[in-house]
Design a protein around this motif. Sequence first.
Motif, PDB file in Angstrom:
ATOM      1  N   ILE A  38       5.702   3.669   3.318  1.00 56.59           N
ATOM      2  CA  ILE A  38       6.905   2.744   3.219  1.00 56.59           C
ATOM      3  C   ILE A  38       7.150   2.204   4.656  1.00 56.59           C
ATOM      4  O   ILE A  38       6.615   1.186   4.968  1.00 56.59           O
ATOM      5  CB  ILE A  38       7.912   2.742   2.256  1.00 56.59           C
ATOM      6  CG1 ILE A  38       7.784   2.938   1.216  1.00 56.59           C
ATOM      7  CG2 ILE A  38       8.401   1.602   2.785  1.00 56.59           C
ATOM      8  CD1 ILE A  38       9.281   3.296  -0.171  1.00 56.59           C
ATOM      9  N   ILE A  39       7.060   3.269   5.325  1.00 55.67           N
ATOM     10  CA  ILE A  39       7.615   3.204   6.747  1.00 55.67           C
ATOM     11  C   ILE A  39       6.045   1.798   7.408  1.00 55.67           C
ATOM     12  O   ILE A  39       5.954   1.618   8.608  1.00 55.67           O
ATOM     13  CB  ILE A  39       7.488   4.947   7.530  1.00 55.67           C
ATOM     14  CG1 ILE A  39       9.155   4.451   7.186  1.00 55.67           C
ATOM     15  CG2 ILE A  39       7.247   4.027   8.978  1.00 55.67           C
ATOM     16  CD1 ILE A  39       9.912   3.929   7.547  1.00 55.67           C
ATOM     17  N   ARG A  40       4.825   3.339   6.911  1.00 55.46           N
ATOM     18  CA  ARG A  40       3.475   2.353   7.719  1.00 55.46           C
ATOM     19  C   ARG A  40       3.489   1.144   7.383  1.00 55.46           C
ATOM     20  O   ARG A  40       2.453   0.035   7.921  1.00 55.46           O
ATOM     21  CB  ARG A  40       2.231   3.898   7.260  1.00 55.46           C
ATOM     22  CG  ARG A  40       1.359   2.842   7.030  1.00 55.46           C
ATOM     23  CD  ARG A  40      -0.070   4.350   6.992  1.00 55.46           C
ATOM     24  NE  ARG A  40      -1.412   3.695   7.316  1.00 55.46           N
ATOM     25  CZ  ARG A  40      -2.617   4.280   7.150  1.00 55.46           C
ATOM     26  NH1 ARG A  40      -2.467   5.082   5.820  1.00 55.46           N
ATOM     27  NH2 ARG A  40      -3.621   3.226   7.643  1.00 55.46           N
ATOM     28  N   ARG A  41       3.245   0.584   5.645  1.00 56.32           N
ATOM     29  CA  ARG A  41       3.184  -0.693   5.561  1.00 56.32           C
ATOM     30  C   ARG A  41       3.643  -1.294   5.434  1.00 56.32           C
ATOM     31  O   ARG A  41       3.215  -2.790   6.363  1.00 56.32           O
ATOM     32  CB  ARG A  41       3.747  -0.536   3.803  1.00 56.32           C
ATOM     33  CG  ARG A  41       2.512  -1.550   2.604  1.00 56.32           C
ATOM     34  CD  ARG A  41       3.595  -1.697   1.684  1.00 56.32           C
ATOM     35  NE  ARG A  41       4.649  -2.239   1.701  1.00 56.32           N
ATOM     36  CZ  ARG A  41       5.780  -1.647   1.092  1.00 56.32           C
ATOM     37  NH1 ARG A  41       5.714  -0.734  -0.159  1.00 56.32           N
ATOM     38  NH2 ARG A  41       6.796  -1.988   1.362  1.00 56.32           N
ATOM     39  N   VAL A  42       5.292  -1.422   6.457  1.00 58.67           N
ATOM     40  CA  VAL A  42       6.017  -2.699   6.363  1.00 58.67           C
ATOM     41  C   VAL A  42       5.309  -2.718   8.301  1.00 58.67           C
ATOM     42  O   VAL A  42       5.586  -3.541   8.424  1.00 58.67           O
ATOM     43  CB  VAL A  42       7.847  -2.035   6.633  1.00 58.67           C
ATOM     44  CG1 VAL A  42       7.723  -2.691   7.061  1.00 58.67           C
ATOM     45  CG2 VAL A  42       7.947  -2.217   5.360  1.00 58.67           C
ATOM     46  N   ARG A  43       5.057  -1.454   8.902  1.00 55.82           N
ATOM     47  CA  ARG A  43       4.174  -1.429  10.251  1.00 55.82           C
ATOM     48  C   ARG A  43       3.383  -2.367  10.057  1.00 55.82           C
ATOM     49  O   ARG A  43       3.484  -3.040  11.528  1.00 55.82           O
ATOM     50  CB  ARG A  43       4.275   0.158  10.520  1.00 55.82           C
ATOM     51  CG  ARG A  43       4.199   0.352  12.171  1.00 55.82           C
ATOM     52  CD  ARG A  43       3.672   1.564  12.922  1.00 55.82           C
ATOM     53  NE  ARG A  43       3.060   1.938  12.075  1.00 55.82           N
ATOM     54  CZ  ARG A  43       0.944   1.949  12.446  1.00 55.82           C
ATOM     55  NH1 ARG A  43       1.274   0.491  13.106  1.00 55.82           N
ATOM     56  NH2 ARG A  43       0.642   2.222  11.601  1.00 55.82           N
TER      57      ARG A  43
END
Length: 103
Positions: A13-18
């Motif tokens: 999730i962190i990667r996708r949003v980033r």
Amino acid sequence: MGKVASAEAAGSIIRRVREERGISRAFLAKQTGIGARTIYALEQGESENFGLGNYLKLLDVLEMNMSVDLDKPLKPPTALEPSIELPELKMADIWSLDGSGEK
């Protein structure tokens, strides 16, 4: 929003949003004080002991928030787990991060 049940899911999730927000790992590292390699490891699901403080730093920069479900009852300790007393929590004791850094 679904539940996050693993370090891999949180990192994904962190990667996708980033990436959706066009934020580089280097920028995120500079803004949070967390190493770019550590952020990479989190995004790859390789960092299971990342720490709540670090997640909160990332969420702040990414302008995300997190909630805690207090409605789920705690399971009683098993014979292998020590019995501990938990303090009574009130909603005022729980804070969320909405990107402003305020309680």
